[in-house]
Design an enzyme around this catalytic site. Structure first.
Site, PDB file in Angstrom:
ATOM      1  N   GLY A   1       0.837  -1.205   0.000  1.00  9.13           N
ATOM      2  CA  GLY A   1       0.000   0.000   0.000  1.00  9.13           C
ATOM      3  C   GLY A   1       0.866   1.247   0.000  1.00  9.13           C
ATOM      4  N   GLY A   2       0.331   2.299   0.574  1.00  6.07           N
ATOM      5  CA  GLY A   2       1.048   3.573   0.617  1.00  6.07           C
ATOM      6  C   GLY A   2       2.382   3.474   1.324  1.00  6.07           C
TER       7      GLY A   2
ATOM      8  N   GLY B   1      23.886  12.837 -29.792  1.00  7.61           N
ATOM      9  CA  GLY B   1      23.525  13.518 -28.551  1.00  7.61           C
ATOM     10  C   GLY B   1      24.147  12.829 -27.352  1.00  7.61           C
ATOM     11  N   ALA B   2      24.340  11.512 -27.464  1.00 10.35           N
ATOM     12  CA  ALA B   2      24.895  10.768 -26.341  1.00 10.35           C
ATOM     13  C   ALA B   2      26.318  11.250 -26.017  1.00 10.35           C
ATOM     14  CB  ALA B   2      24.884   9.281 -26.647  1.00 10.35           C
TER      15      ALA B   2
HETATM   16  C1  HXC Z   1      -2.961  -4.318  12.463  1.00 14.75           C
HETATM   17  C2  HXC Z   1      -1.958  -6.176  11.622  1.00 14.75           C
HETATM   18  C3  HXC Z   1      -1.778  -5.553  10.378  1.00 14.75           C
HETATM   19  C4  HXC Z   1      -2.236  -4.220  10.236  1.00 14.75           C
HETATM   20  C5  HXC Z   1      -0.968  -7.525  10.248  1.00 14.75           C
HETATM   21  N1  HXC Z   1      -1.441  -7.394  11.499  1.00 14.75           N
HETATM   22  N2  HXC Z   1      -1.162  -6.412   9.544  1.00 14.75           N
HETATM   23  N3  HXC Z   1      -2.537  -5.547  12.643  1.00 14.75           N
HETATM   24  N4  HXC Z   1      -2.823  -3.637  11.302  1.00 14.75           N
HETATM   25  N5  HXC Z   1      -2.097  -3.554   9.103  1.00 14.75           N
HETATM   26  C6  HXC Z   1      -1.398  -8.387  12.562  1.00 14.75           C
HETATM   27  C7  HXC Z   1      -2.307  -9.576  12.326  1.00 14.75           C
HETATM   28  O1  HXC Z   1      -3.592  -9.305  12.782  1.00 14.75           O
HETATM   29  C8  HXC Z   1      -1.608 -10.638  13.148  1.00 14.75           C
HETATM   30  O2  HXC Z   1      -1.940 -10.437  14.501  1.00 14.75           O
HETATM   31  C9  HXC Z   1      -0.156 -10.313  13.001  1.00 14.75           C
HETATM   32  O3  HXC Z   1      -0.098  -8.952  12.600  1.00 14.75           O
HETATM   33  C10 HXC Z   1       0.553 -11.135  11.943  1.00 14.75           C
HETATM   34  O4  HXC Z   1      -0.221 -11.090  10.754  1.00 14.75           O
HETATM   35  P1  HXC Z   1      -0.598 -12.398   9.926  1.00 14.75           P
HETATM   36  O5  HXC Z   1      -1.662 -12.016   8.996  1.00 14.75           O
HETATM   37  O6  HXC Z   1      -0.846 -13.543  10.855  1.00 14.75           O
HETATM   38  O7  HXC Z   1       0.781 -12.668   9.184  1.00 14.75           O
HETATM   39  P2  HXC Z   1       1.026 -13.209   7.725  1.00 14.75           P
HETATM   40  O8  HXC Z   1       0.172 -14.412   7.467  1.00 14.75           O
HETATM   41  O9  HXC Z   1       2.505 -13.342   7.584  1.00 14.75           O
HETATM   42  O10 HXC Z   1       0.497 -12.060   6.746  1.00 14.75           O
HETATM   43  C11 HXC Z   1       1.130 -10.810   6.732  1.00 14.75           C
HETATM   44  C12 HXC Z   1       0.318  -9.810   5.902  1.00 14.75           C
HETATM   45  C13 HXC Z   1      -1.133  -9.742   6.407  1.00 14.75           C
HETATM   46  C14 HXC Z   1       0.313 -10.222   4.432  1.00 14.75           C
HETATM   47  C15 HXC Z   1       1.017  -8.454   6.019  1.00 14.75           C
HETATM   48  O11 HXC Z   1      -1.112  -9.581   7.861  1.00 14.75           O
HETATM   49  C16 HXC Z   1      -1.915  -8.622   5.833  1.00 14.75           C
HETATM   50  O12 HXC Z   1      -2.413  -8.714   4.719  1.00 14.75           O
HETATM   51  N6  HXC Z   1      -2.047  -7.544   6.620  1.00 14.75           N
HETATM   52  C17 HXC Z   1      -2.797  -6.371   6.189  1.00 14.75           C
HETATM   53  C18 HXC Z   1      -2.035  -5.628   5.125  1.00 14.75           C
HETATM   54  C19 HXC Z   1      -2.710  -4.351   4.741  1.00 14.75           C
HETATM   55  O13 HXC Z   1      -3.670  -4.340   3.959  1.00 14.75           O
HETATM   56  N7  HXC Z   1      -2.285  -3.264   5.348  1.00 14.75           N
HETATM   57  C20 HXC Z   1      -2.800  -1.951   5.082  1.00 14.75           C
HETATM   58  C21 HXC Z   1      -2.129  -1.508   3.780  1.00 14.75           C
HETATM   59  S1  HXC Z   1      -2.577   0.090   3.348  1.00 14.75           S
HETATM   60  P3  HXC Z   1      -2.077 -11.657  15.521  1.00 14.75           P
HETATM   61  O14 HXC Z   1      -2.487 -10.980  16.789  1.00 14.75           O
HETATM   62  O15 HXC Z   1      -3.088 -12.576  14.952  1.00 14.75           O
HETATM   63  O16 HXC Z   1      -0.722 -12.251  15.596  1.00 14.75           O
HETATM   64  C22 HXC Z   1      -1.486   0.982   4.129  1.00 14.75           C
HETATM   65  C23 HXC Z   1      -1.760   2.414   3.974  1.00 14.75           C
HETATM   66  C24 HXC Z   1      -0.558   3.220   4.087  1.00 14.75           C
HETATM   67  O17 HXC Z   1      -0.581   0.581   4.746  1.00 14.75           O
HETATM   68  C25 HXC Z   1      -0.984   4.586   3.901  1.00 14.75           C
HETATM   69  C26 HXC Z   1       0.059   5.473   3.412  1.00 14.75           C
HETATM   70  C27 HXC Z   1      -0.536   6.588   2.620  1.00 14.75           C
END
Ligand code: HXC
Length: 514
Positions: free
Chosen positions: A169-170, A404-405
């Site tokens: 994401g961002g 040009g290069a």
């Molecule tokens: C809160 C999160 C989290 C998040 C993971 N966790 N991402 N908690 N916010 N963004 C937590 C899970 O709930 C889990 O907690 C632990 O971290 C490990 O995650 P898992 O899913 O078990 O691990 P894994 O299977 O390795 O998968 C990793 C992952 C997945 C692919 C990153 O967790 C995922 O898809 N997370 C969300 C990604 C996402 O969409 N993020 C937002 C992106 S947008 P527990 O307690 O169960 O251990 C963004 C905006 C930025 O970032 C803005 C800038 C402009």
């Protein structure tokens, strides 16, 4: 007092184990290291001084009021690498997936602000699920605060991002603004939208690794400057890179002890350029012979391989090298090569790293694909970058310098300080065949034997232009040198240029054709 000291020790210890033993084991099982293990490997032994280990998030929603880890999922502080101070943050995936909270972003911003004030590089070890979903917009704000500081710090201190897990994401835009991105094969990935969203929107089936893995970003997108087999290798490469860099824009890179009095002729250099000027050779061979210990740290090694960029030492001095690579696409300049070269030149110029240009370029790549995608715009970036650079700039034309290069590749006209050519250099508006077919078109077509006429005109043109002496007569080339004496000449040139002072006109900032 002792009781209070014991309490402090207990609190400190609690911060050491992140999300707990099980989570650390899960991290190891994925082939990844724990955030603190990474720091230990990266920095000089015993040099890490942590700050903000007791910081906690302030969120109360979705049960987070019951979930607290000291430090809140990111470890920040200061340390030394190769004896020089640096600032770092290391996202801890074992704590809520290393997700970025408001408190967590504040910690990162704090070390970045201090790093700018004291003039030390910032290294970010990224391993995070992105914005902490439970915190909503507060977390997004935290990212924006980091992006702003990344931008303000750009050109002030070197910024290095090491991607050691998810970066989606961002969140990708923080590393993207930094100077160098390292990635690790199979365990790190970067994308704006993941495979599931891609499937929904474009119906493409693509794996995490193919969409945004290390090799993809090293060879296809150019997002990653370095691709490593594993985390240990990545952290060691970061240490190596820092050896070539200064601490900040007012500093100079460290110089290594070197006996400059020893003259070193390298006879092997006289044998590298093939007799047939259309035959390729490997520019890396020349670089390895020219630089100290044959050690060339390539940046963007697998991206736009028709141009080489990277760091080396010559006579103990740190330099950035930009070199056409005749072994790939004849060393032609295309869109990706121009952008790759431009970004590297601007980094070196921002941080007082002298530039060495090794030139063998037949020109810009023709064709609709290049024109429609903007070779004019992108080629201009490389030209702009060389023109604005005020660091010491030395060019060696090994063979072709066409069109040009010729101008773009740090010619005398755009403030090259020392421009050398080997006797094999060919400096002209274009290659012999193209040139002759244009200027003698009528004479050739009306000749009794057009082929014979073409060959006659070709020999005439080659005799007149396929050499460095016309340029040398005008002073566009400072000297025509034997390849074997190039290392000696370069060391002398860079020593002479140590006190070079040049400036661009006063302005807010230029408008590079982005
Ligand atoms: C809160 C999160 C989290 C998040 C993971 N966790 N991402 N908690 N916010 N963004 C937590 C899970 O709930 C889990 O907690 C632990 O971290 C490990 O995650 P898992 O899913 O078990 O691990 P894994 O299977 O390795 O998968 C990793 C992952 C997945 C692919 C990153 O967790 C995922 O898809 N997370 C969300 C990604 C996402 O969409 N993020 C937002 C992106 S947008 P527990 O307690 O169960 O251990 C963004 C905006 C930025 O970032 C803005 C800038 C402009």
């Amino acid at each position: 007092m002792q009781k209070k000291i014991d309490e402090l020790k207990l609190k400190r210890n609690a911060a050491q184990s992140g999300g707990g033993e099980d989570k650390i084991k899960a991290q190891h099982d994925k082939g990844k290291l724990f955030a603190r293990e990474r720091i230990e490997l990266l920095v000089d032994e015993g040099s890490f001084e942590e700050i903000d280990a007791f910081v906690k998030h302030r969120s109360k929603d979705f049960g987070l009021d019951k979930v607290h880890y000291p430090g809140d999922g990111v470890i920040t502080g200061f340390a030394k690498i190769n004896g020089k101070p640096i600032a770092l943050f290391s996202q801890d995936f074992t704590v809520l997936g290393g997700s970025l909270s408001e408190a967590n972003a504040e910690k990162i911003c704090k070390i970045m602000r201090t790093a700018m004030k004291i003039g030390v590089p910032v290294i970010g070890l990224n391993d995070s699920g992105g914005a902490r979903i439970q915190e909503g917009v507060v977390s997004l704000g935290g990212y924006a605060d980091i992006f702003l500081l990344n931008t303000l710090a750009s050109g002030v201190i070197p910024q290095i991002s090491v991607i050691l897990g998810p970066c989606a994401g961002g969140a990708v835009y923080s590393p993207a603004i930094t100077d160098f991105v390292f990635m690790v094969k199979n365990t790190s990935y970067m994308f704006v939208t993941g495979p599931n969203v891609v499937k929904t929107v474009t119906h493409e089936d693509v794996s995490f690794e193919d969409l945004g893995g290390a090799e993809t970003h090293a060879s296809k997108s150019g997002v990653a400057h370095f691709v490593c087999e594993n985390e240990v290798e990545a952290l060691m490469e970061v240490r190596k890179l820092l050896d070539y860099l200064p601490q900040n824009f007012m500093d100079r890179p460290s110089e290594f002890a070197f006996d400059n009095t020893k003259s070193e002729l390298i006879e092997k250099l006289n044998e590298i350029i093939p007799d047939n000027s259309n035959k390729p050779y490997d520019m890396r061979e020349i670089i390895n012979l020219l630089v100290d210990g044959g050690e060339f740290l390539e940046v963007h090694q697998h991206y736009a391989e028709n141009i080489l960029t990277g760091f080396a030492h010559i006579g103990g001095m740190s330099i950035g090298i930009v070199a056409n690579q005749p072994a790939v696409l004849a060393g032609v300049l295309d869109i990706n090569a121009s952008v790759k070269g431009a970004r590297f030149v601007r980094f070196c110029d921002a941080f007082n790293i002298p530039l060495l240009v090794l030139e063998d370029v037949p020109g810009f790549l023709p064709g609709t694909e290049q024109e429609w995608n903007g070779i004019i715009r992108h080629g201009a970036k490389l030209l702009y970058a060389f023109c604005e650079a005020t660091v010491p700039k030395v060019t060696v034309i090994t063979r072709k310098a066409y069109g040009g290069a010729y101008d773009v590749m740090n010619s005398k006209h755009i403030r090259g300080d020392f421009n050398f050519a080997w006797p094999s250099a060919e400096i002209a508006v274009m290659g012999p065949k193209g040139a002759v077919e244009i200027i003698f078109k009528r004479e050739i077509s009306s000749a009794e034997n057009p082929e014979e006429k073409l060959n006659e005109k070709l020999s005439e043109y080659v005799e007149k232009f396929a050499n460095p002496f016309i340029a040398a007569e005008r002073g566009y080339i400072d000297d025509v040198i034997e390849p074997s004496e190039t290392r000696v000449k370069l060391i002398q040139a860079f020593i002479l240029l140590k006190n070079k002072a040049d400036r661009n006109p006063k302005k807010k900032h230029g408008n590079i054709p982005l």
